[in-house]
Design an enzyme around this catalytic site. Structure first.
Site, mmCIF file in Angstrom:
data_model
loop_
_atom_site.group_PDB
_atom_site.id
_atom_site.type_symbol
_atom_site.label_atom_id
_atom_site.label_comp_id
_atom_site.label_asym_id
_atom_site.label_seq_id
_atom_site.Cartn_x
_atom_site.Cartn_y
_atom_site.Cartn_z
ATOM 1 N N ASP A 26 9.290 -30.559 -53.509
ATOM 2 C CA ASP A 26 8.705 -29.250 -53.811
ATOM 3 C C ASP A 26 7.874 -28.722 -52.641
ATOM 4 O O ASP A 26 7.282 -29.498 -51.898
ATOM 5 C CB ASP A 26 7.826 -29.387 -55.065
ATOM 6 C CG ASP A 26 7.522 -28.034 -55.682
ATOM 7 O OD1 ASP A 26 8.141 -27.034 -55.285
ATOM 8 O OD2 ASP A 26 6.648 -27.983 -56.570
ATOM 9 N N THR A 54 18.745 -27.473 -63.407
ATOM 10 C CA THR A 54 19.499 -26.586 -64.304
ATOM 11 C C THR A 54 18.787 -25.228 -64.409
ATOM 12 O O THR A 54 19.410 -24.236 -64.785
ATOM 13 C CB THR A 54 19.625 -27.222 -65.705
ATOM 14 O OG1 THR A 54 18.364 -27.807 -66.074
ATOM 15 C CG2 THR A 54 20.686 -28.302 -65.749
ATOM 16 N N GLU A 55 17.504 -25.199 -64.074
ATOM 17 C CA GLU A 55 16.722 -23.946 -64.156
ATOM 18 C C GLU A 55 16.743 -23.168 -62.833
ATOM 19 O O GLU A 55 16.391 -21.985 -62.800
ATOM 20 C CB GLU A 55 15.258 -24.245 -64.528
ATOM 21 C CG GLU A 55 15.050 -24.675 -65.988
ATOM 22 C CD GLU A 55 15.574 -26.068 -66.288
ATOM 23 O OE1 GLU A 55 15.413 -26.964 -65.432
ATOM 24 O OE2 GLU A 55 16.184 -26.263 -67.351
ATOM 25 N N ASN A 56 17.133 -23.821 -61.741
ATOM 26 C CA ASN A 56 17.085 -23.159 -60.431
ATOM 27 C C ASN A 56 18.097 -22.017 -60.285
ATOM 28 O O ASN A 56 17.992 -21.217 -59.343
ATOM 29 C CB ASN A 56 17.264 -24.169 -59.286
ATOM 30 C CG ASN A 56 16.045 -25.024 -59.029
ATOM 31 O OD1 ASN A 56 16.138 -26.168 -58.573
ATOM 32 N ND2 ASN A 56 14.853 -24.493 -59.314
ATOM 33 N N ARG A 63 3.304 -31.878 -62.351
ATOM 34 C CA ARG A 63 4.127 -31.847 -63.568
ATOM 35 C C ARG A 63 5.483 -32.476 -63.274
ATOM 36 O O ARG A 63 5.867 -32.658 -62.116
ATOM 37 C CB ARG A 63 4.267 -30.426 -64.122
ATOM 38 C CG ARG A 63 4.776 -29.427 -63.122
ATOM 39 C CD ARG A 63 4.982 -28.038 -63.733
ATOM 40 N NE ARG A 63 5.311 -27.081 -62.683
ATOM 41 C CZ ARG A 63 4.416 -26.305 -62.068
ATOM 42 N NH1 ARG A 63 3.139 -26.331 -62.407
ATOM 43 N NH2 ARG A 63 4.804 -25.485 -61.098
ATOM 44 N N SER A 114 8.558 -31.310 -64.561
ATOM 45 C CA SER A 114 9.601 -30.292 -64.374
ATOM 46 C C SER A 114 11.014 -30.751 -64.760
ATOM 47 O O SER A 114 11.970 -30.511 -64.015
ATOM 48 C CB SER A 114 9.602 -29.774 -62.929
ATOM 49 O OG SER A 114 8.381 -29.165 -62.625
HETATM 50 C C1 FPP Z 1 11.694 -26.737 -54.341
HETATM 51 O O1 FPP Z 1 10.823 -26.024 -53.485
HETATM 52 C C2 FPP Z 1 12.959 -26.995 -53.652
HETATM 53 C C3 FPP Z 1 14.207 -26.703 -54.143
HETATM 54 C C4 FPP Z 1 14.441 -26.118 -55.462
HETATM 55 C C5 FPP Z 1 15.422 -26.934 -53.331
HETATM 56 C C6 FPP Z 1 15.497 -28.269 -52.658
HETATM 57 C C7 FPP Z 1 16.631 -28.259 -51.717
HETATM 58 C C8 FPP Z 1 16.629 -28.814 -50.493
HETATM 59 C C9 FPP Z 1 15.499 -29.593 -49.925
HETATM 60 C C10 FPP Z 1 17.792 -28.627 -49.582
HETATM 61 C C11 FPP Z 1 19.012 -29.435 -49.797
HETATM 62 C C12 FPP Z 1 18.825 -30.833 -50.193
HETATM 63 C C13 FPP Z 1 19.449 -31.924 -49.681
HETATM 64 C C14 FPP Z 1 19.306 -33.211 -50.364
HETATM 65 C C15 FPP Z 1 20.263 -31.887 -48.458
HETATM 66 P P1 FPP Z 1 10.470 -24.525 -53.830
HETATM 67 O O2 FPP Z 1 11.498 -23.639 -53.264
HETATM 68 O O3 FPP Z 1 10.287 -24.375 -55.322
HETATM 69 O O4 FPP Z 1 9.102 -24.355 -53.095
HETATM 70 P P2 FPP Z 1 7.894 -23.428 -53.543
HETATM 71 O O5 FPP Z 1 7.372 -23.991 -54.843
HETATM 72 O O6 FPP Z 1 6.922 -23.600 -52.428
HETATM 73 O O7 FPP Z 1 8.409 -22.036 -53.682
#
Ligand code: FPP
Length: 252
Positions: free
Chosen positions: A33, A79-81, A206, A208
């Site tokens: 995160d 699943t929520e992304n 959390r 999540s």
């Molecule tokens: C959460 O941070 C991150 C994600 C939902 C995406 C994670 C994906 C990667 C790291 C890239 C691909 C993965 C691999 C294994 C090659 P956020 O976007 O919610 O951050 P924020 O809370 O600061 O907005």
């Protein structure tokens, strides 16, 4: 074929001070995160944060392999992304495609087996094909395994498991015969031990919808460091904290 690292054994590189290599967790899981906030702080698009996060995943997976852990599981897409803007979703999917193409090429050198947990059916055909190819190659090896959770949700996983078990019950399985370990066989993690340690960077505290069944007795480690800044040193800190805990699993 070059054999992969032994399941247990000495660390390959410099030993991190303060870490007892005999008391490492078998399985570490991470909620990656803070990519968006990392990018915003630098005036970059959120997708730059995800790209940096993918690099961090490579560094941390390599470090876990070198330490001699058995499993690393990361939450890459929930699943929520899908609720995110379509441009961000497609940037994450493109990033995954690129990452897998590179990993396939480097697998024999990197000694990192990959597996995917989640419902891959809504992903593009190209990505599904890459996941299948990666898993097929990985099955030929043993040693450290990184699990990438893709379109994964803990509740969704449990619901799917319950449905599959209900189908088996309709076909004659006695529900009274189903023990916890039997039910766990219906989960995506069927052959994988529960995570000993779950790490969440970025200051959020959390779960999540991550590994809800499997985290029943996991230790947790939270840090304000954003995922793209999460370094080997941060991992060592989390592992040191884990080693100070007394795990009782409900006993005394
Ligand atoms: C959460 O941070 C991150 C994600 C939902 C995406 C994670 C994906 C990667 C790291 C890239 C691909 C993965 C691999 C294994 C090659 P956020 O976007 O919610 O951050 P924020 O809370 O600061 O907005």
């Amino acid at each position: 074929m070059i054999p992969f690292l032994r399941r247990k054994g000495p660390a390959r590189r410099e030993e991190p001070a303060g870490l007892d290599l005999e008391k490492l967790p078998r399985h570490v899981a991470i909620i990656m995160d803070g990519n968006g906030r990392w990018a915003k702080k630098r005036g970059l698009p959120r997708t730059a944060g995800h790209a940096a996060g993918a690099e961090t995943f490579r560094t941390i997976a390599t470090c876990c392999r070198d330490l001699g852990l058995d499993y690393l599981t990361v939450y890459a897409f929930s699943t929520e992304n899908w609720k995110r803007p379509p441009q961000e979703v497609s940037a994450i999917m493109d990033l995954l495609e690129r990452y897998l193409k590179e990993s396939i090429e480097k697998m024999e050198r990197d000694h990192i087996r990959l597996a995917f947990l989640g419902d891959l059916s809504p992903l593009s055909e190209k990505l599904r094909e890459l996941c299948a190819r990666t898993e097929k190659i990985s099955r030929g090896y043993s040693g450290f395994q990184a699990n990438i959770c893709l379109n994964y949700g803990g509740r969704d996983e449990i619901l799917r498991a319950a449905r599959a078990m209900a189908r088996d019950c309709a076909a004659g399985l006695d529900p009274e015969d189903v023990a916890e370990a039997d039910f766990a066989r219906y989960l995506y993690t069927r052959d994988i031990p529960d995570p000993d340690l779950i790490i969440r960077p970025s200051g959020e505290v959390r779960i999540s919808n991550f590994l809800l069944w499997q985290s029943a007795y996991s230790e947790f480690y939270f840090t304000h460091v954003l995922w793209p800044d999460f370094s080997k040193k941060e991992l060592y800190r989390a592992l040191e904290s884990y080693q100070k805990r007394s795990r009782r699993f409900g006993g005394i």
